[in-house]
Write a protein that holds these residues in place. Structure first.
Motif, mmCIF file in Angstrom:
data_model
loop_
_atom_site.group_PDB
_atom_site.id
_atom_site.type_symbol
_atom_site.label_atom_id
_atom_site.label_comp_id
_atom_site.label_asym_id
_atom_site.label_seq_id
_atom_site.Cartn_x
_atom_site.Cartn_y
_atom_site.Cartn_z
ATOM 1 N N LEU A 6 -31.511 78.567 120.795
ATOM 2 C CA LEU A 6 -31.712 77.837 119.531
ATOM 3 C C LEU A 6 -33.292 77.789 119.206
ATOM 4 O O LEU A 6 -33.781 77.917 117.972
ATOM 5 N N VAL A 7 -34.310 78.002 120.501
ATOM 6 C CA VAL A 7 -35.384 78.246 120.152
ATOM 7 C C VAL A 7 -35.801 79.430 119.588
ATOM 8 O O VAL A 7 -36.497 79.587 118.446
ATOM 9 N N VAL A 52 -41.918 74.768 116.042
ATOM 10 C CA VAL A 52 -40.790 75.524 116.440
ATOM 11 C C VAL A 52 -39.647 74.853 117.350
ATOM 12 O O VAL A 52 -38.478 74.868 117.252
ATOM 13 N N ARG A 53 -40.468 74.279 118.443
ATOM 14 C CA ARG A 53 -39.558 73.458 119.258
ATOM 15 C C ARG A 53 -38.889 72.314 118.772
ATOM 16 O O ARG A 53 -37.813 72.008 119.033
ATOM 17 N N LEU A 59 -32.014 71.542 115.348
ATOM 18 C CA LEU A 59 -30.836 72.575 115.002
ATOM 19 C C LEU A 59 -29.592 71.860 116.105
ATOM 20 O O LEU A 59 -28.714 71.940 115.672
ATOM 21 N N GLU A 60 -30.277 71.709 117.368
ATOM 22 C CA GLU A 60 -29.278 71.164 118.331
ATOM 23 C C GLU A 60 -28.574 69.973 117.882
ATOM 24 O O GLU A 60 -27.388 69.813 118.119
ATOM 25 N N GLU A 61 -29.320 69.148 117.436
ATOM 26 C CA GLU A 61 -28.529 67.819 117.004
ATOM 27 C C GLU A 61 -27.717 67.947 115.832
ATOM 28 O O GLU A 61 -26.476 67.349 115.846
ATOM 29 N N LYS A 62 -27.996 68.898 114.888
ATOM 30 C CA LYS A 62 -27.055 69.379 113.644
ATOM 31 C C LYS A 62 -25.783 69.708 114.164
ATOM 32 O O LYS A 62 -24.900 69.759 113.684
ATOM 33 N N LEU A 73 -23.943 79.009 112.493
ATOM 34 C CA LEU A 73 -25.394 79.110 112.901
ATOM 35 C C LEU A 73 -25.545 80.405 113.816
ATOM 36 O O LEU A 73 -26.341 81.403 113.671
ATOM 37 N N ARG A 74 -24.624 80.460 114.662
ATOM 38 C CA ARG A 74 -24.480 81.444 115.782
ATOM 39 C C ARG A 74 -23.890 82.623 115.294
ATOM 40 O O ARG A 74 -24.262 83.843 115.684
ATOM 41 N N GLN A 75 -23.129 82.451 114.332
ATOM 42 C CA GLN A 75 -22.610 83.917 113.778
ATOM 43 C C GLN A 75 -23.657 84.819 112.785
ATOM 44 O O GLN A 75 -23.499 85.772 113.021
ATOM 45 N N GLU A 76 -24.480 83.946 112.256
ATOM 46 C CA GLU A 76 -25.380 84.622 111.500
ATOM 47 C C GLU A 76 -26.365 84.910 112.626
ATOM 48 O O GLU A 76 -27.048 86.130 111.917
ATOM 49 N N TRP A 77 -26.745 84.604 113.556
ATOM 50 C CA TRP A 77 -27.730 84.821 114.504
ATOM 51 C C TRP A 77 -27.314 86.215 115.207
ATOM 52 O O TRP A 77 -27.936 87.010 115.304
#
Length: 115
Positions: A6-7, A52-53, A59-62, A73-77
């Motif tokens: 996530l960072v 950024v942190r 992002l972690e909350e969302k 989010l992870r698929q896009e990454w």
């Protein structure tokens, strides 16, 4: 502390290095002024910055609140992070992020390079 991935995602979004990723996050944050402010504050910030942190924590909350967003989010990454592999004698080059100036991608150079 946020997951390392996530960072990395937050840093890529802050630098707008991956436009699809940035747009996904911006759309998710559109209805949340506080989250939008966190994204704006992180824009252009260094990967190890507090901004950024904070974006990574948001992002972690969302993603915890919206599993579908977390998956997207992870698929896009994953789509954006391409691993390269060169066979014996091969060359693998990759340029990402914002490049200011000249870039040379080469294997064997004999002589000089002039721009």
């Amino acid at each position: 502390m946020s997951e390392p991935v996530l960072v990395s995602i937050a840093a890529a979004a802050a630098g707008r290095a991956v436009i699809g990723l940035y747009q996904l996050i911006k759309a998710k944050f559109a209805d949340d002024p506080e989250a939008s402010a966190v994204l704006e504050a992180a824009e252009g910030a260094a990967e190890d910055s507090a901004e950024v942190r904070e974006l990574a924590a948001t992002l972690e909350e969302k993603q915890a609140a919206d599993q579908e967003f977390g998956e997207r989010l992870r698929q896009e990454w994953e789509r954006a992070t391409v691993e390269q592999h060169a066979e014996s004698g091969g060359v693998s080059n990759q340029v990402s992020g914002q490049v200011g100036g000249n870039v040379v991608q080469a294997r064997d150079i004999q002589g000089g390079i002039t721009f």
